[in-house]
Design a protein around this motif. Structure first.
Motif: not given
Length: 385
Positions: A322-326, A328-333
């Motif tokens: 549900l979060m913006p794409e940027w 979602q990428k930041l969640a990997n950290f």
């Protein structure tokens, strides 16, 4: 051996005393388990339906009997039409219907299917499927009666053979049965696991606070002056914290699974292993934060600024999709993302052996952050006033 002695000393201070046992294990684990049980309780999908059978014949009873076998409804007999309407208005039931007094008479006479009175505050899936089910049952009865009327049966013979046929159909018809094959993800489980991860990070701060207390009292500085390697001191403190956290995880899983009966849809061993890897990552975060905090009173504030944002970013409060794409990428950290992803994949049927990347990333989080915390931690540093 020195590391084991330090770990045992931490366990003695935290769990081997009545006050410590309550503070570090019983109360936190019970509180987390209670929250998980309450918020993760699975709601029943059956709709409450009130009915009133005014039919003077036997077909009305057959309609109610056949409808009650469906797994979608829980039927409740109303005493009167006024009570039925009142239950709908007060939302005690999802919907209601009344079988007219001349239902059997009209069907046996070969007329059209009588119009049923149905009551509902709002149209929803349950009331729509209820109407379709009732119309399907009555239409089938009408077709059965029409078939026997073509054969010349009338009145008593027609009524008896119709009831016999309906009874046999209900007896031998294929009935629906809900079987949980674990081919889907439990909708409530995401919330439950997210809460578990949040509180695991909070509970880990309790054991790390012991290290901060040793630093404040200069106990840690005196330990470093002993003929013990710094690595053994750090490893002993981390091992003690890890054992305390492991016991907390075991108690939470035992209470929620076997006492409260909450169904995670996951194998116990695989579930425990993933939480242990996340526990390692949580220790890394807590130790890194503790090493940078100059005053123990600020520990809770700083952790709130670390735990809450990372949990939000990692998907503990809502799905990452549900979060913006940027974002979602930041969640990997953040480690929460990898733990939730592993548990969701396991609930969908993947074995633990295929989650090596998730476990590896969580282990790296823990090892790297604990290394940073160990390097920054200065045992001789005084606490800021």
């Amino acid at each position: 051996m020195n590391s084991l002695a330090i770990a045992l000393n931490m366990l003695r201070r935290s769990l081997f005393q009545r006050k410590g046992l309550l503070m570090y294990l019983v109360i936190p684990a019970a509180a987390v388990s209670l929250i998980i049980i309450v918020l993760g309780k699975q709601s029943e999908n059956r709709a409450d339906i009130a009915y009133l059978n005014l039919d003077q014949g036997a077909l009305g009873t057959q309609v109610i009997q056949e409808l009650s076998t469906l797994p979608d409804y829980r039927l409740t007999l109303a005493a009167s039409e006024a009570e039925l309407k009142n239950d709908v208005i007060k939302q005690k039931v999802t919907g209601a219907f009344i079988l007219p007094a001349d239902l059997s008479e009209k069907l046996l006479a070969g007329g059209t299917v009588p119009q049923l009175d149905m009551y509902q505050l709002t149209s929803n899936e349950s009331t729509i499927t209820l109407k379709i089910s009732l119309e399907g049952i009555l239409s089938r009865y009408q077709d059965t009666i029409a078939l026997y009327r073509k054969q010349g049966l009338t009145e008593t013979d027609l009524r008896e053979i119709t009831l016999q046929t309906i009874s046999q159909i209900q007896k031998y018809q294929v009935s629906p049965e809900i079987t949980d094959l674990h081919l889907y993800t439990n909708l409530n489980m995401h919330i439950v696991i997210g809460l578990m991860l949040i509180f695991m990070m909070g509970l880990m701060n309790n054991t790390v606070s012991l290290v901060m207390e040793d630093r404040r009292l200069r106990t840690l500085a005196r330990t470093y002056t002993a003929p013990v390697r710094a690595f053994e001191i750090v490893a002993g403190n981390f091992l003690g914290s890890f054992v305390v956290g492991t016991l907390q995880v075991l108690v939470i899983l035992f209470i929620t699974r076997y006492v409260a009966g909450y169904e995670y849809g996951l194998p116990f061993a695989s579930h425990f292993v993933i939480l242990e890897f996340f526990l390692l990552a949580s220790m890394g975060i807590a130790s890194a934060v503790a090493s940078m905090v100059k005053n123990a009173t600020n520990m809770n504030v700083i952790n709130a600024l670390v735990v809450t944002p990372t949990c939000m970013l990692g998907g503990c409060f809502w799905p990452i999709s549900l979060m913006p794409e940027w974002m979602q990428k930041l969640a990997n950290f953040v480690p929460q993302k990898w733990a939730l992803d592993a548990i969701e994949r396991m609930s969908a049927g993947e074995p633990l052996s295929q989650l090596w990347m998730n476990m590896g990333v969580l282990a790296l989080f823990g090892l790297i952050l604990m290394s940073i915390g160990s390097a920054i931690l200065n045992p001789a540093e005084t606490e800021a006033g």
